[in-house]
Design a protein around this motif. Structure first.
Motif, PDB file in Angstrom:
ATOM      1  N   GLN A 174       0.808  -1.215   0.000  1.00 25.40           N
ATOM      2  CA  GLN A 174       0.000   0.000   0.000  1.00 25.40           C
ATOM      3  C   GLN A 174       0.841   1.264   0.000  1.00 25.40           C
ATOM      4  OE1 GLN A 174      -3.302  -0.425  -0.234  1.00 25.40           O
ATOM      5  NE2 GLN A 174      -3.682   1.774  -0.460  1.00 25.40           N
ATOM      6  N   LYS A 175       1.896   1.282   0.786  1.00 27.02           N
ATOM      7  CA  LYS A 175       2.659   2.511   1.003  1.00 27.02           C
ATOM      8  C   LYS A 175       3.915   2.612   0.154  1.00 27.02           C
ATOM      9  CE  LYS A 175       1.059   2.910   5.801  1.00 27.02           C
ATOM     10  NZ  LYS A 175       1.465   2.986   7.227  1.00 27.02           N
ATOM     11  N   GLY A 176       4.321   1.501  -0.443  1.00 27.01           N
ATOM     12  CA  GLY A 176       5.541   1.549  -1.240  1.00 27.01           C
ATOM     13  C   GLY A 176       6.782   1.371  -0.384  1.00 27.01           C
ATOM     14  N   LEU A 177       7.922   1.665  -0.985  1.00 27.28           N
ATOM     15  CA  LEU A 177       9.208   1.406  -0.347  1.00 27.28           C
ATOM     16  C   LEU A 177       9.630   2.481   0.646  1.00 27.28           C
ATOM     17  CD1 LEU A 177      11.176   0.149  -3.483  1.00 27.28           C
ATOM     18  CD2 LEU A 177      10.292  -1.246  -1.617  1.00 27.28           C
ATOM     19  N   TYR A 178       8.879   3.582   0.738  1.00 27.25           N
ATOM     20  CA  TYR A 178       9.268   4.679   1.614  1.00 27.25           C
ATOM     21  C   TYR A 178       9.304   4.223   3.065  1.00 27.25           C
ATOM     22  CZ  TYR A 178       8.138   7.266  -2.594  1.00 27.25           C
ATOM     23  OH  TYR A 178       8.095   7.702  -3.897  1.00 27.25           O
ATOM     24  N   ASN A 179      10.400   4.520   3.723  1.00 27.68           N
ATOM     25  CA  ASN A 179      10.594   4.197   5.139  1.00 27.68           C
ATOM     26  C   ASN A 179      10.571   2.697   5.433  1.00 27.68           C
ATOM     27  OD1 ASN A 179      10.697   6.968   5.918  1.00 27.68           O
ATOM     28  ND2 ASN A 179       8.454   7.054   5.804  1.00 27.68           N
ATOM     29  N   SER A 180      10.748   1.871   4.398  1.00 20.02           N
ATOM     30  CA  SER A 180      10.803   0.424   4.612  1.00 20.02           C
ATOM     31  C   SER A 180      12.251   0.010   4.857  1.00 20.02           C
ATOM     32  CB  SER A 180      10.249  -0.314   3.395  1.00 20.02           C
ATOM     33  OG  SER A 180      11.072  -0.084   2.260  1.00 20.02           O
ATOM     34  N   PRO A 181      12.458  -1.151   5.488  1.00 24.35           N
ATOM     35  CA  PRO A 181      13.830  -1.608   5.734  1.00 24.35           C
ATOM     36  C   PRO A 181      14.543  -1.954   4.431  1.00 24.35           C
ATOM     37  CG  PRO A 181      12.255  -3.329   6.293  1.00 24.35           C
ATOM     38  CD  PRO A 181      11.450  -2.091   6.016  1.00 24.35           C
ATOM     39  N   ARG A 182      15.850  -1.988   4.476  1.00 22.22           N
ATOM     40  CA  ARG A 182      16.643  -2.383   3.296  1.00 22.22           C
ATOM     41  C   ARG A 182      16.693  -3.904   3.259  1.00 22.22           C
ATOM     42  NH1 ARG A 182      21.954  -3.559   2.169  1.00 22.22           N
ATOM     43  NH2 ARG A 182      22.690  -2.987   4.268  1.00 22.22           N
ATOM     44  N   LEU A 183      15.773  -4.470   2.492  1.00 24.65           N
ATOM     45  CA  LEU A 183      15.670  -5.923   2.420  1.00 24.65           C
ATOM     46  C   LEU A 183      16.803  -6.491   1.567  1.00 24.65           C
ATOM     47  CD1 LEU A 183      11.815  -6.279   1.920  1.00 24.65           C
ATOM     48  CD2 LEU A 183      13.120  -6.544   4.038  1.00 24.65           C
ATOM     49  N   VAL A 184      17.377  -7.591   2.030  1.00 28.62           N
ATOM     50  CA  VAL A 184      18.517  -8.214   1.358  1.00 28.62           C
ATOM     51  C   VAL A 184      18.169  -9.653   1.015  1.00 28.62           C
ATOM     52  CG1 VAL A 184      20.971  -8.773   1.503  1.00 28.62           C
ATOM     53  CG2 VAL A 184      20.079  -6.752   2.698  1.00 28.62           C
ATOM     54  N   ALA A 185      18.474 -10.045  -0.213  1.00 32.28           N
ATOM     55  CA  ALA A 185      18.238 -11.410  -0.688  1.00 32.28           C
ATOM     56  C   ALA A 185      19.578 -12.075  -0.989  1.00 32.28           C
ATOM     57  CB  ALA A 185      17.353 -11.401  -1.927  1.00 32.28           C
ATOM     58  N   PHE A 186      19.576 -13.407  -0.989  1.00 30.26           N
ATOM     59  CA  PHE A 186      20.811 -14.174  -1.171  1.00 30.26           C
ATOM     60  C   PHE A 186      20.565 -15.299  -2.179  1.00 30.26           C
ATOM     61  CE2 PHE A 186      20.480 -12.402   2.997  1.00 30.26           C
ATOM     62  CZ  PHE A 186      21.730 -11.874   3.281  1.00 30.26           C
ATOM     63  N   THR A 187      21.531 -15.499  -3.049  1.00 27.95           N
ATOM     64  CA  THR A 187      21.456 -16.581  -4.022  1.00 27.95           C
ATOM     65  C   THR A 187      22.872 -16.986  -4.401  1.00 27.95           C
ATOM     66  OG1 THR A 187      20.408 -17.291  -6.092  1.00 27.95           O
ATOM     67  CG2 THR A 187      21.390 -15.086  -6.064  1.00 27.95           C
ATOM     68  N   SER A 188      23.042 -18.112  -5.027  1.00 30.28           N
ATOM     69  CA  SER A 188      24.390 -18.572  -5.357  1.00 30.28           C
ATOM     70  C   SER A 188      24.967 -17.760  -6.512  1.00 30.28           C
ATOM     71  CB  SER A 188      24.380 -20.061  -5.715  1.00 30.28           C
ATOM     72  OG  SER A 188      24.223 -20.258  -7.096  1.00 30.28           O
ATOM     73  N   GLU A 189      26.273 -17.751  -6.598  1.00 33.98           N
ATOM     74  CA  GLU A 189      26.939 -17.002  -7.663  1.00 33.98           C
ATOM     75  C   GLU A 189      26.689 -17.617  -9.039  1.00 33.98           C
ATOM     76  OE1 GLU A 189      31.056 -16.998  -6.652  1.00 33.98           O
ATOM     77  OE2 GLU A 189      31.275 -19.180  -6.757  1.00 33.98           O
ATOM     78  N   GLN A 190      26.111 -18.812  -9.086  1.00 34.93           N
ATOM     79  CA  GLN A 190      25.800 -19.446 -10.360  1.00 34.93           C
ATOM     80  C   GLN A 190      24.298 -19.557 -10.596  1.00 34.93           C
ATOM     81  OE1 GLN A 190      28.079 -22.875 -11.502  1.00 34.93           O
ATOM     82  NE2 GLN A 190      29.896 -22.202 -10.409  1.00 34.93           N
ATOM     83  N   SER A 191      23.529 -18.762  -9.866  1.00 37.33           N
ATOM     84  CA  SER A 191      22.080 -18.800 -10.033  1.00 37.33           C
ATOM     85  C   SER A 191      21.660 -18.076 -11.307  1.00 37.33           C
ATOM     86  CB  SER A 191      21.394 -18.176  -8.822  1.00 37.33           C
ATOM     87  OG  SER A 191      21.705 -16.794  -8.731  1.00 37.33           O
ATOM     88  N   HIS A 192      20.378 -18.163 -11.609  1.00 34.32           N
ATOM     89  CA  HIS A 192      19.847 -17.581 -12.840  1.00 34.32           C
ATOM     90  C   HIS A 192      19.796 -16.053 -12.748  1.00 34.32           C
ATOM     91  CE1 HIS A 192      16.802 -16.888 -16.088  1.00 34.32           C
ATOM     92  NE2 HIS A 192      17.509 -17.847 -16.646  1.00 34.32           N
ATOM     93  N   TYR A 193      20.029 -15.400 -13.868  1.00 31.12           N
ATOM     94  CA  TYR A 193      20.062 -13.938 -13.894  1.00 31.12           C
ATOM     95  C   TYR A 193      18.723 -13.294 -13.582  1.00 31.12           C
ATOM     96  CZ  TYR A 193      18.027 -14.251 -18.613  1.00 31.12           C
ATOM     97  OH  TYR A 193      17.206 -14.518 -19.685  1.00 31.12           O
ATOM     98  N   SER A 194      17.641 -14.076 -13.607  1.00 30.79           N
ATOM     99  CA  SER A 194      16.322 -13.509 -13.328  1.00 30.79           C
ATOM    100  C   SER A 194      16.213 -12.959 -11.913  1.00 30.79           C
ATOM    101  CB  SER A 194      15.233 -14.559 -13.547  1.00 30.79           C
ATOM    102  OG  SER A 194      15.422 -15.673 -12.696  1.00 30.79           O
ATOM    103  N   LEU A 195      17.048 -13.450 -11.005  1.00 30.23           N
ATOM    104  CA  LEU A 195      17.019 -12.900  -9.641  1.00 30.23           C
ATOM    105  C   LEU A 195      17.449 -11.436  -9.646  1.00 30.23           C
ATOM    106  CD1 LEU A 195      16.154 -14.631  -7.187  1.00 30.23           C
ATOM    107  CD2 LEU A 195      16.977 -16.046  -9.073  1.00 30.23           C
ATOM    108  N   LYS A 196      18.471 -11.112 -10.430  1.00 35.18           N
ATOM    109  CA  LYS A 196      18.896  -9.712 -10.549  1.00 35.18           C
ATOM    110  C   LYS A 196      17.800  -8.862 -11.172  1.00 35.18           C
ATOM    111  CE  LYS A 196      23.902 -10.548 -10.942  1.00 35.18           C
ATOM    112  NZ  LYS A 196      25.097 -10.392 -11.816  1.00 35.18           N
TER     113      LYS A 196
END
Length: 500
Positions: A174-196
């Motif tokens: 509803q409110k968008g990314l304003y004042n939201s935490p900096r969410l971090v995701a993790f994947t392997s260095e050989q994962s699919h480019y779709s994650l980026k």
């Protein structure tokens, strides 16, 4: 003026026998796509450079309509100059072959031309999709849950990123990314480019996708994952999502799901599995162990148009939770589609959990194939694909001029062909430079000859190697032997000149 312009047209077409044209097209498709292609009675491709191909086919759109004869000629040319993934010698991508039951299902879907969002317009397809998704979840070990068919594994991975974000921070919708935490995701260095792409598209930022180191087999190292999670926390980030891969694109690596799941539970992270390629192992009684621990994931991507051989496109996003999470993440409650006073059970109006509105009935072709084959049929087909990869690895391991890069995990077989001109050369920078040029030459020759298509690529410090993938149900051990012989034929006389 308007009447004179449209004279002689019917439904925008010139006066012609549409039924006759359609029958001719059906005959053409059966001849080219089935009789010639699936039997291998044609080349995999007739390669023509782009600037020459545009001269061979009249691609221009004009004011005046084309005749029936011209249309049929253009369709024939389209077959003539297209790559034929249904050919038994096409191995270039993570899909291939042509299942005729699946093709019939695809034709039927297009003939009915449905859109999947409400039960009232797609009653059979709605129930069919729910049934197939339930069966796929059972193979994953999910006792309940949700899911949807979507246009490819990349979109399925994006679903996972977004639903996991909604679970962590529901106010973002509803409110968008304003004042939201900096969410971090993790994947392997050989994962699919779709994650980026997904991180960028959702506004999470590619910089907040952490690439985790892999071992020599291309599998994510769990200890490195936990180290990266702790480091992200120390830097003020909010870790929320881990994507493990079951069947990486290049090496076919399967990340160790059990220790990764332990880490995710310990830190309260969503575990998604990108099994777009390797998920087919779940349908094989012999190779399903490769995905041990899959039942502990929160969600999973699985492309049935890859290992299972369903005609493109057929990709499922599967969710372990059934509490309406997917619906709440995406719903917009359009009153012209999802009225609240319908006379039937509105829980079957599944469209509001999708990010799409119009959506094809991709489940039909998979459902039809599954009915035709049964569990045993899919088990045998997929097991044979894995077995073919092991057989090829054995051939390469014991054959001069070939060198295996890694033992296969999925059905990917990665190797170098070393022509006789390089056999006596000691390993070193010059040898690596020359070897790097061999695979592209072999690829060029196979494409110009039209005999087959196989991919190649570098990886890390490794020079270009050949990546063979098995996903065609028609491939036999005799085909495997022929492939090795053909690579030898195409590459035996290669000589790479010295640098000047």
């Amino acid at each position: 003026m308007e009447q004179s312009q449209t004279k002689g047209l019917k439904n925008g077409l010139p006066e012609m026998n549409e039924r006759e044209f359609f029958q001719e097209m059906c005959n053409l498709i059966v001849k080219e796509a089935i009789d010639k292609t699936t039997s291998g009675k044609c080349k995999v491709l007739n390669f023509v450079h782009p600037h020459l191909l545009s001269e061979k086919i009249d691609l221009a759109i004009r004011d005046d309509p084309a005749s029936q004869e011209e249309l049929l000629k253009l369709c024939q040319q389209t077959f003539d100059y297209s790559v034929r993934p249904g050919h038994p010698r096409f191995f270039n991508q993570l899909f291939g072959g042509q299942d005729l039951v699946g093709l019939a299902g695809q034709w039927m879907t297009d003939a009915i031309n449905p859109s999947i969002y409400t039960f009232e317009v797609s009653p059979v397809f709605t129930l069919m999709e729910l049934e197939v998704l339930c069966k796929l979840r059972q193979l994953c070990g999910y006792k309940s849950g949700d899911g949807i068919f979507c246009p490819g594994g990349s979109i399925a991975n994006m679903y996972a990123l977004n639903i996991a974000r909604y679970k962590r921070c529901p106010e973002i919708k509803q409110k968008g990314l304003y004042n939201s935490p900096r969410l971090v995701a993790f994947t392997s260095e050989q994962s699919h480019y779709s994650l980026k792409k997904g991180m960028a598209f959702l506004g999470l930022g590619v910089d907040n996708l952490v690439s985790v180191k892999c071992d020599q087999m291309g599998r994510m190292i769990p200890e490195e994952l936990e180290k990266e999670i702790l480091e992200a926390k120390n830097k003020g980030g909010d870790p929320y999502f881990v994507c493990a891969t079951s069947g990486t694109t290049v090496l076919g690596a399967y990340d160790p799901l059990v220790p990764i799941a332990d880490i995710c539970e310990r830190h309260g992270l969503w575990l998604h599995i990108d099994a777009a390629w390797g998920g087919g192992a779940l349908a094989s009684s012999k190779y399903s162990h490769l995905m041990q621990g899959v039942e502990r994931s929160n969600s999973l991507t699985w492309c049935q148009h890859k290992m299972m051989g369903v005609p493109l496109q057929c990709s499922a996003f599967l969710l372990r939770e059934e509490n309406g999470l997917m619906h709440h993440s995406h719903c917009a409650a359009a009153s012209y589609l999802f009225q609240k006073d319908k006379f039937y059970d509105m829980s079957y109006d599944t469209g509001d959990k999708s990010i799409q509105c119009s959506r094809k009935a991709d489940a039909l072709k998979l459902w039809l194939m599954w009915k035709a084959k049964g569990n045993r049929g899919f088990d045998e087909e997929i097991t044979r694909k894995f077995d073919n990869s092991r057989y090829m690895a054995d051939l390469i391991r014991n054959r001069e001029n070939f060198k295996l890069l890694l033992e296969p995990q999925c059905t990917n077989v990665t190797f170098w062909y070393i022509p006789p001109s390089l056999k006596a050369m000691p390993d070193g920078p010059e040898f690596q430079r020359k070897l790097h040029k061999v695979a592209p030459i072999i690829k060029e020759r196979m494409m110009k000859n039209g005999t087959m298509m196989i991919g190649y690529q570098p990886l890390g410090d490794h020079p270009n190697f050949i990546r063979m993938v098995y996903c065609n149900h028609a491939t036999t051990t005799q085909d495997v032997e022929w492939i090795v012989e053909e690579i030898e034929r195409l590459g035996h006389d290669i000589v790479i000149p010295d640098e000047i």
